[in-house]
Write a protein that holds these residues in place. Structure first.
Motif, PDB file in Angstrom:
ATOM      1  N   SER A 157     -66.634 -19.770  29.242  1.00  0.00           N
ATOM      2  CA  SER A 157     -65.971 -19.081  28.132  1.00  0.00           C
ATOM      3  C   SER A 157     -65.728 -20.071  26.992  1.00  0.00           C
ATOM      4  CB  SER A 157     -64.631 -18.504  28.597  1.00  0.00           C
ATOM      5  OG  SER A 157     -63.715 -19.554  28.879  1.00  0.00           O
ATOM      6  N   GLY A 158     -65.342 -19.551  25.833  1.00  0.00           N
ATOM      7  CA  GLY A 158     -65.055 -20.425  24.696  1.00  0.00           C
ATOM      8  C   GLY A 158     -63.960 -21.430  25.000  1.00  0.00           C
ATOM      9  N   GLY A 159     -62.909 -20.970  25.668  1.00  0.00           N
ATOM     10  CA  GLY A 159     -61.829 -21.866  26.031  1.00  0.00           C
ATOM     11  C   GLY A 159     -62.262 -22.936  27.013  1.00  0.00           C
ATOM     12  N   GLN A 160     -63.119 -22.557  27.966  1.00  0.00           N
ATOM     13  CA  GLN A 160     -63.621 -23.534  28.941  1.00  0.00           C
ATOM     14  C   GLN A 160     -64.533 -24.556  28.269  1.00  0.00           C
ATOM     15  OE1 GLN A 160     -65.390 -20.740  31.663  1.00  0.00           O
ATOM     16  NE2 GLN A 160     -63.590 -20.674  33.000  1.00  0.00           N
ATOM     17  N   GLN A 161     -65.369 -24.094  27.327  1.00  0.00           N
ATOM     18  CA  GLN A 161     -66.221 -25.026  26.587  1.00  0.00           C
ATOM     19  C   GLN A 161     -65.387 -26.046  25.826  1.00  0.00           C
ATOM     20  OE1 GLN A 161     -69.660 -23.386  24.397  1.00  0.00           O
ATOM     21  NE2 GLN A 161     -69.240 -21.448  25.431  1.00  0.00           N
ATOM     22  N   GLN A 162     -64.285 -25.594  25.231  1.00  0.00           N
ATOM     23  CA  GLN A 162     -63.444 -26.527  24.490  1.00  0.00           C
ATOM     24  C   GLN A 162     -62.759 -27.514  25.435  1.00  0.00           C
ATOM     25  OE1 GLN A 162     -63.461 -28.080  21.926  1.00  0.00           O
ATOM     26  NE2 GLN A 162     -62.441 -26.883  20.336  1.00  0.00           N
ATOM     27  N   ARG A 163     -62.415 -27.066  26.626  1.00  0.00           N
ATOM     28  CA  ARG A 163     -61.854 -27.981  27.624  1.00  0.00           C
ATOM     29  C   ARG A 163     -62.860 -29.067  28.001  1.00  0.00           C
ATOM     30  NH1 ARG A 163     -59.267 -23.151  28.429  1.00  0.00           N
ATOM     31  NH2 ARG A 163     -57.124 -23.203  29.287  1.00  0.00           N
ATOM     32  N   VAL A 164     -64.124 -28.678  28.156  1.00  0.00           N
ATOM     33  CA  VAL A 164     -65.175 -29.654  28.443  1.00  0.00           C
ATOM     34  C   VAL A 164     -65.303 -30.641  27.285  1.00  0.00           C
ATOM     35  CG1 VAL A 164     -67.665 -29.955  28.804  1.00  0.00           C
ATOM     36  CG2 VAL A 164     -66.448 -28.100  29.969  1.00  0.00           C
ATOM     37  N   ALA A 165     -65.232 -30.136  26.056  1.00  0.00           N
ATOM     38  CA  ALA A 165     -65.328 -31.002  24.882  1.00  0.00           C
ATOM     39  C   ALA A 165     -64.156 -31.983  24.824  1.00  0.00           C
ATOM     40  CB  ALA A 165     -65.370 -30.159  23.610  1.00  0.00           C
ATOM     41  N   ILE A 166     -62.979 -31.531  25.222  1.00  0.00           N
ATOM     42  CA  ILE A 166     -61.808 -32.415  25.254  1.00  0.00           C
ATOM     43  C   ILE A 166     -62.002 -33.501  26.311  1.00  0.00           C
ATOM     44  CG2 ILE A 166     -59.355 -32.537  25.833  1.00  0.00           C
ATOM     45  CD1 ILE A 166     -59.108 -29.700  24.605  1.00  0.00           C
ATOM     46  N   ALA A 167     -62.488 -33.105  27.487  1.00  0.00           N
ATOM     47  CA  ALA A 167     -62.743 -34.090  28.546  1.00  0.00           C
ATOM     48  C   ALA A 167     -63.764 -35.121  28.085  1.00  0.00           C
ATOM     49  CB  ALA A 167     -63.223 -33.389  29.809  1.00  0.00           C
ATOM     50  N   ARG A 168     -64.792 -34.675  27.399  1.00  0.00           N
ATOM     51  CA  ARG A 168     -65.810 -35.605  26.872  1.00  0.00           C
ATOM     52  C   ARG A 168     -65.180 -36.595  25.891  1.00  0.00           C
ATOM     53  NH1 ARG A 168     -70.202 -32.701  23.380  1.00  0.00           N
ATOM     54  NH2 ARG A 168     -68.328 -32.464  22.110  1.00  0.00           N
ATOM     55  N   ALA A 169     -64.266 -36.099  25.041  1.00  0.00           N
ATOM     56  CA  ALA A 169     -63.615 -36.972  24.062  1.00  0.00           C
ATOM     57  C   ALA A 169     -62.696 -37.995  24.713  1.00  0.00           C
ATOM     58  CB  ALA A 169     -62.826 -36.125  23.062  1.00  0.00           C
ATOM     59  N   LEU A 170     -62.172 -37.662  25.896  1.00  0.00           N
ATOM     60  CA  LEU A 170     -61.162 -38.509  26.534  1.00  0.00           C
ATOM     61  C   LEU A 170     -61.698 -39.370  27.678  1.00  0.00           C
ATOM     62  CD1 LEU A 170     -58.157 -35.998  26.709  1.00  0.00           C
ATOM     63  CD2 LEU A 170     -58.610 -37.738  24.984  1.00  0.00           C
ATOM     64  N   ILE A 171     -62.948 -39.165  28.075  1.00  0.00           N
ATOM     65  CA  ILE A 171     -63.461 -39.818  29.274  1.00  0.00           C
ATOM     66  C   ILE A 171     -63.458 -41.341  29.148  1.00  0.00           C
ATOM     67  CG2 ILE A 171     -65.883 -39.663  28.538  1.00  0.00           C
ATOM     68  CD1 ILE A 171     -64.518 -39.356  32.148  1.00  0.00           C
ATOM     69  N   ASN A 172     -63.664 -41.864  27.955  1.00  0.00           N
ATOM     70  CA  ASN A 172     -63.706 -43.311  27.753  1.00  0.00           C
ATOM     71  C   ASN A 172     -62.324 -43.924  27.536  1.00  0.00           C
ATOM     72  OD1 ASN A 172     -66.426 -43.628  28.082  1.00  0.00           O
ATOM     73  ND2 ASN A 172     -66.889 -44.059  25.934  1.00  0.00           N
TER      74      ASN A 172
END
Length: 238
Positions: A157-172
């Motif tokens: 879903s759109g909300g889940q995609q944004q959660r993935v994008a947040i995780a990508r931004a924070l992984i490092n």
């Protein structure tokens, strides 16, 4: 010029120091000043919101601060390093170590699973995935996507995609996270949930969060609010 990380004393809490920043674009026979001599300071651990009308220069400013674009003049110091003066290679390395970015449109690679999208920054830094294992577990748990890691973006879903994008931004484990209208494509419920997740991960990991938003419900949760108008930035909430 190679950047050198600086060890800050606890008394020195400034993480972002912007001085007389200017960004101009040529448009036909006219020069448009999108960012007009912006000066600001942001402190470690702050949540800062940047608001203003469409076309006021908010996203242009954020992209400059995140090192995604170059200014025509001025300085952008992050942890004491002027990213505006860095070479492209040094800036890329610095961004990988210190900066996370969340976009409104997610910008996920459609052929990659959620997990593969999250791990993209670690691959670009040529570091072992295993060194991020603990952070990955914390992120996917706090963001509620542990059961969606092997799904493609089209299956989220759109909300889940944004959660993935947040995780990508924070992984490092970046020191500072920039978010450009991260809830702009979401309904009220999902927008509120994404904001809470950003604030919770910020609290857990101690990051500084700088967000461009048109949503005053979200902006009013910030420690400080800056308003952008015709390329100029003013502090409107202390």
């Amino acid at each position: 010029m190679d950047y050198q990380p600086i060890n800050f004393e606890k008394s020195d809490r400034v993480i972002l120091d912007v001085q007389d920043l200017v960004k101009q674009f040529d448009q036909s026979d006219e020069v448009i000043t999108a960012v007009n001599r912006v000066t600001m300071k942001v402190f470690e651990g702050e949540f800062v919101a940047i608001v203003g009308p469409s076309g006021s220069g908010k996203s242009t400013l954020l992209h400059l601060l995140a090192g995604l674009d170059r200014p025509n003049a001025g300085h952008i110091y992050i942890r004491g390093q002027d990213i505006a003066a860095m070479s492209s290679d040094d800036l890329s390395a610095f961004r990988g170590d210190f900066i996370g970015m969340v976009f409104q449109s997610h910008n996920l690679i459609p052929q990659f699973t959620a997990l593969e999208n999250i791990l993209i920054p670690t691959m670009m830094r040529n570091k072992s995935e295993l060194s991020y294992e603990e952070n990955l577990r914390k992120l996917v748990s706090s963001l509620g996507i542990a059961d969606r890691l092997h799904h493609l973006p089209s299956e989220l879903s759109g909300g889940q995609q944004q959660r993935v994008a947040i995780a990508r931004a924070l992984i490092n484990l970046p020191h500072i996270v920039f978010a450009d209208e991260p809830t702009g494509n979401l309904d009220r419920t999902n927008a509120d949930e994404v904001l809470e997740l950003l604030l919770e991960t910020k609290r857990l990991m101690g990051q500084t969060l700088i967000m461009v938003t048109h949503d005053m419900t979200i902006a009013n949760r910030a420690d400080r609010i800056f308003t952008m108008d015709d390329g100029r930035l003013t502090l409107t909430k202390r």
